[in-house]
Design an enzyme around this catalytic site. Structure first.
Site, short mmCIF file in Angstrom:
data_model
loop_
_atom_site.label_atom_id
_atom_site.label_comp_id
_atom_site.label_asym_id
_atom_site.label_seq_id
_atom_site.Cartn_x
_atom_site.Cartn_y
_atom_site.Cartn_z
N HIS A 81 -3.33 0.13 -6.64
CA HIS A 81 -4.61 0.57 -6.12
C HIS A 81 -5.35 1.48 -7.10
CE1 HIS A 81 -2.62 -0.92 -2.51
NE2 HIS A 81 -3.83 -1.06 -1.98
N CYS B 232 0.82 -1.22 0.00
CA CYS B 232 0.00 0.00 0.00
C CYS B 232 0.85 1.27 0.00
CB CYS B 232 -0.96 0.02 1.18
SG CYS B 232 -2.28 -1.20 1.02
N TYR C 102 -1.43 4.43 1.49
CA TYR C 102 -2.46 4.81 0.51
C TYR C 102 -2.28 6.26 0.07
CZ TYR C 102 -5.41 0.62 0.93
OH TYR C 102 -5.91 -0.66 0.89
N TYR D 259 -9.92 -4.92 -6.57
CA TYR D 259 -9.08 -4.36 -5.52
C TYR D 259 -7.70 -5.00 -5.55
CZ TYR D 259 -7.87 -2.83 -0.76
OH TYR D 259 -7.26 -2.28 0.35
N HIS D 260 -6.65 -4.18 -5.55
CA HIS D 260 -5.26 -4.61 -5.62
C HIS D 260 -4.89 -5.16 -6.99
CE1 HIS D 260 -4.85 -5.10 -0.95
NE2 HIS D 260 -4.75 -3.84 -1.36
N TRP E 120 -4.26 5.79 5.67
CA TRP E 120 -4.47 4.36 5.90
C TRP E 120 -3.45 3.81 6.89
CZ3 TRP E 120 -1.30 0.10 5.00
CH2 TRP E 120 -1.93 -1.15 5.13
#
Length: 841
Positions: free
Chosen positions: A784, A440, A484, A698-699, A502
């Site tokens: 992301h 992240c 993030y 997601y990811h 995050w």
């Protein structure tokens, strides 16, 4: 088309890894040298993967992420044969992979003279079925023989074997591995091991092999045009409601076909037949359950086809759909040329009564390469590629977290991999020396071509990867711990970072800038994150994530999302932030993205008002920059609402958006969008492309490659879940393909490209065939759904003679940010060359 797909066995057939990662400590593997006189059974030793605590900031995977969509196929009647097997020193016969006992195994021949690699094992199902993945369970009593590099092939007859449908590299651990590929009908499936994962010897072993069936994501299809179609049913409800068959073709999911229920209900089975009134190639049927309740959801079903409406052949698809409201797809075992397609339902999914209903029915056919593009084989990675960066030398760098399939805590090391785009080989490496768990992170491509990675699980850390030396090194820590966050390189050569609640203490994570000269960070207290945040109900923890940043002249940055409020940011002195207007009529669009498709022109796509659990939007907007003025406008809508999607600008200025969900939920594959779309700046319209075989939510990531194709991969990283997608595939856009799928001729830049140049200079280039234009595409990094490094810069050029051109590099470093670029030549039809790398700085 929307569907769900993940590759893993049900929990009863999977080895649990959750406790390994979050509480039981070290996972053990084995290692002994090859002795040549006994079964290569290893001595246990540590794998170097420590226990990690769950991140306090992140939710767990939802229930629907824990079970696979693709069914485990029934192995009754199957047989297995191998290229070689051990029968003298142990019972290492191929048949052991089908006996349901993980204590027995197939082992390549090792007694006497060991059979050399590669080793292959072939499963014969003795019937044709839709297959989408092979699940490989390594031996349970040691490490030797674990599959490393592999290929997967399928065959209809066991004699003719087309090119492999998948290849890649597996992690050297004892967990079950799911090797996915585009679903298709087959009888035979062959796994070929090219290397032993740990390099311990010339061996291959397997405890069990399973195959997964239809996941509801057919291979490279497009929806057929329903104009002129009609529908008829075995029975329909017309008294108690308007439940006519025609409702499945009206484009309204609020209307439905329903079997007769008033008076005496018509008994199961029920069928509905689509008449296309023309013959077409059909390869899948898409079923939308009713939206206003569960009754009548289709359970067990068959699909048959006909050319005349009278004679229907053997089923081209059969199975049982889950009792939920997600869109379902029946993939055909073979493409059928038909006019009529019949869906016959034999059970109600929840056994609530003798009913069947459908909101919409669509049919899909094979994609046309020159119109819809095409997908290459699935490439398996030894980790989930959560972050990626394009490197010179035709390499793609990828990384996950401290582990290959999960995250948590602040462990101080990161699993990485590099894909060689020329050979398809993937190599794995753990990075310990920077003390940085890079899950992240923020990412910026530096002026000298290195990759700067900041924050994430180790929230204050920064690391640098140098592609020239293939080395990682520590950079100075940030002043503010972040995860993030978003980053961009500035026109000054500094790297700018903003937001990121995050990780580290949540709050107003103001901007700061990194100096390449000093390797240190300077604070920008005049650039608070609050003004650039969304109104996410989760507060700063979510509201300041993944900002869309576009660097311009003089060290300035336009923050154009995901907040509906845009802002100009100055990075001189203490910095400042001033409003730049709203993004037309857009709401906040967290988990959407922005891409620079021309000089001072950006496209924003999708997103949702909050990070998760809110409906995504289909909207797209253009953002134009003229000096300090920002103009925004709504362009054409996408066909599908998307959050967690990835967008990539092509050398011709068009933009492809891949994947995403209509209702964003981290780690889930529900409501996945499998149809990419291509946006044309000349028309503002989106057109559908060939469907993806694997959800990318997601990811997930996407990157433009040096040959003008696009890598799309990743998704998941949720540990013991079924939605980890440790793989990727390369998409070939339509501009590279003839109608038969063969490659178009393309120009070639034959000379005049220096390794380094400066803004404002001119290049004297030569090409093999006439070029109509030239363009610089910045080497980019994605994570992301965000890629602030993307930038397309069309170049002014003048022909100087046969095959010669003078090409001008813009003088403004706010237009051509310092860094590594891919230089493309395009012909008059927009077909790009393979790129040549150069650094502009």
């Amino acid at each position: 088309m929307q569907s769900r797909r993940h590759f893993a066995l049900p929990r009863t057939l999977r080895r649990s890894r959750l406790l390994t990662a979050f509480g039981l400590g070290a996972l053990l593997i084995g290692f002994t040298p090859w002795l040549g006189v006994a079964s290569p059974t290893p001595t246990p030793g540590p794998v170097g993967e420590q226990a990690a605590r769950q991140s306090p900031h992140h939710g767990v995977a939802p229930a629907n992420a824990m079970e696979p969509t693709a069914p485990v196929l029934d192995r009754t009647g199957w047989t297995a044969v191998a290229s070689d097997e051990e029968t003298a020193g142990e019972n290492g016969r191929a048949a052991n992979v089908l006996d349901g006992d993980t204590g027995t195994l197939w082992h390549s021949k090792w007694s006497g003279t060991a059979a050399p690699l590669p080793h292959g094992i072939t499963i014969d199902m003795h019937r044709t079925a839709v297959v989408s993945a092979l699940v490989y369970t390594p031996r349970t009593n040691g490490a030797n023989g674990r599959v490393g590099e592999y290929t997967l092939s399928v065959s209809a007859d066991g004699t003719n074997w087309p090119a492999p449908v998948a290849s890649g590299t597996l992690a050297d651990d004892g967990s079950a591995k799911t090797l996915g590929f585009a679903p298709q009908g087959a009888r035979f499936v062959r796994l070929t091991a090219l290397t032993e994962a740990g390099g311990r010897g010339p061996w291959t072993s397997a405890a069990e092999i399973n195959l997964l069936g239809d996941p509801g994501t057919p291979e490279a299809t497009v929806d057929l045009d329903r104009t002129g179609w009609t529908a008829g049913a075995s029975d329909e409800e017309t008294t108690g409601e308007n439940g006519r068959a025609a409702n499945v073709l009206d484009g309204d999911t609020g209307t439905l076909w329903h079997s007769k229920w008033s008076g005496t209900p018509a008994p199961l089975p029920h069928s509905i037949t689509i008449d296309m009134h023309r013959t077409a190639a059909v390869s899948a049927l898409v079923y939308h359950p009713r939206t206003n309740g569960p009754n009548g959801r289709a359970g067990a079903y068959t699909v048959t086809t006909s050319t005349d409406g009278a004679a229907f052949g053997a089923p081209v698809a059969a199975g049982t759909w889950r009792d939920d409201d997600t869109v379902k797809t029946a993939t055909f075992t073979r493409s059928a040329n038909a006019r009529f397609v019949r869906l016959t339902v034999t059970t109600e999914a929840g056994a609530r009564g003798p009913w069947t209903s459908a909101a919409e029915i669509r049919l899909s056919g094979p994609a046309s390469p020159a119109v819809h593009g095409s997908w290459g084989r699935i490439t398996g990675f030894p980790l989930v590629p959560v972050a990626t960066a394009v490197l010179p030398g035709d390499k793609l760098l990828a990384w996950s977290a401290y582990a290959v399939d999960r995250f948590g805590g602040s462990n101080g090391y990161t699993q990485t991999a590099i894909l060689d785009l020329k050979t398809g080989k993937v190599t794995q490496r753990r990075i310990d020396n920077t003390g940085h768990d890079m899950f992240c992170p923020g990412i910026a491509m530096l002026a000298d071509g290195r990759v700067l990675v900041t924050g994430g699980s180790n929230a204050e850390k920064a690391s640098i990867y140098d592609p020239a030396t293939d080395d990682w090194s520590a950079a100075g820590n940030m002043n503010i711990p972040r995860g993030y966050q978003s980053m961009t390189l500035l026109s000054t050569g500094e790297a700018f970072v903003l937001g990121g609640s995050w990780s580290g203490p949540a709050g107003d994570k103001a901007g700061e800038a990194w100096s390449p000269e000093t390797g240190t960070w300077r604070g920008l207290p005049g650039v608070p994150a609050l003004q650039a945040s969304t109104a996410d109900p989760a507060g700063p923890y979510r509201a300041d994530n993944h900002m869309w940043l576009h660097a311009t002249s003089g060290g300035k940055v336009l923050q154009l999302g995901p907040s509906k409020q845009m802002n100009w940011i100055s990075t001189t002195g203490a910095g400042s932030i001033t409003p730049a207007g709203t993004r037309a009529d857009s709401a906040d669009a967290m988990t959407g993205n922005a891409v620079a498709y021309d000089i001072g022109k950006l496209l924003t796509l999708g997103g949702s008002p909050a990070y998760q659990n809110t409906p995504a939007t289909r909207r797209a907007y253009t953002v134009g920059i003229a000096g300090s003025q920002v103009e925004t406008a709504r362009t054409g809508d996408m066909a599908y609402a998307r959050a967690f999607a990835n967008s990539v600008v092509l050398p011709d200025g068009k933009v492809i958006v891949f994947g995403g969900q209509s209702h964003p939920v981290p780690f889930s594959d529900a409501t996945s969008v499998l149809t990419p779309e291509l946006w044309d700046p000349a028309t503002g319209a989106f057109t559908p492309l060939a469907t993806m075989a694997v959800p990318r939510n997601y990811h997930s990531v996407a990157n433009l490659l040096p040959d003008g194709r696009v890598f799309s991969g990743g998704g998941g990283l949720c540990g013991d879940c079924a939605t980890n997608h440790a793989d990727g595939a390369v998409f070939t856009p339509p501009y590279l393909l003839n109608p038969d799928g063969s490659p178009k001729p393309r120009p070639d830049i034959t000379g005049g490209v220096p390794s380094r140049t400066r803004p404002g200079t001119s290049l004297t280039l030569t090409t093999s065939t006439p070029a109509a234009s030239f363009v610089l595409m910045r080497a980019a990094a994605a994570t992301h759904s965000t890629d602030n490094d993307q930038r397309r810069v069309p170049l002014a050029s003048t022909a100087t003679g046969t095959g010669g051109y003078t090409v001008s590099i813009p003088a403004d470093p706010g237009v051509v940010l310092p860094g590594t670029y891919m230089l493309f030549a395009l012909d008059a039809q927009g077909v790009p060359s393979t790129a040549r790398f150069l650094t502009v700085s």
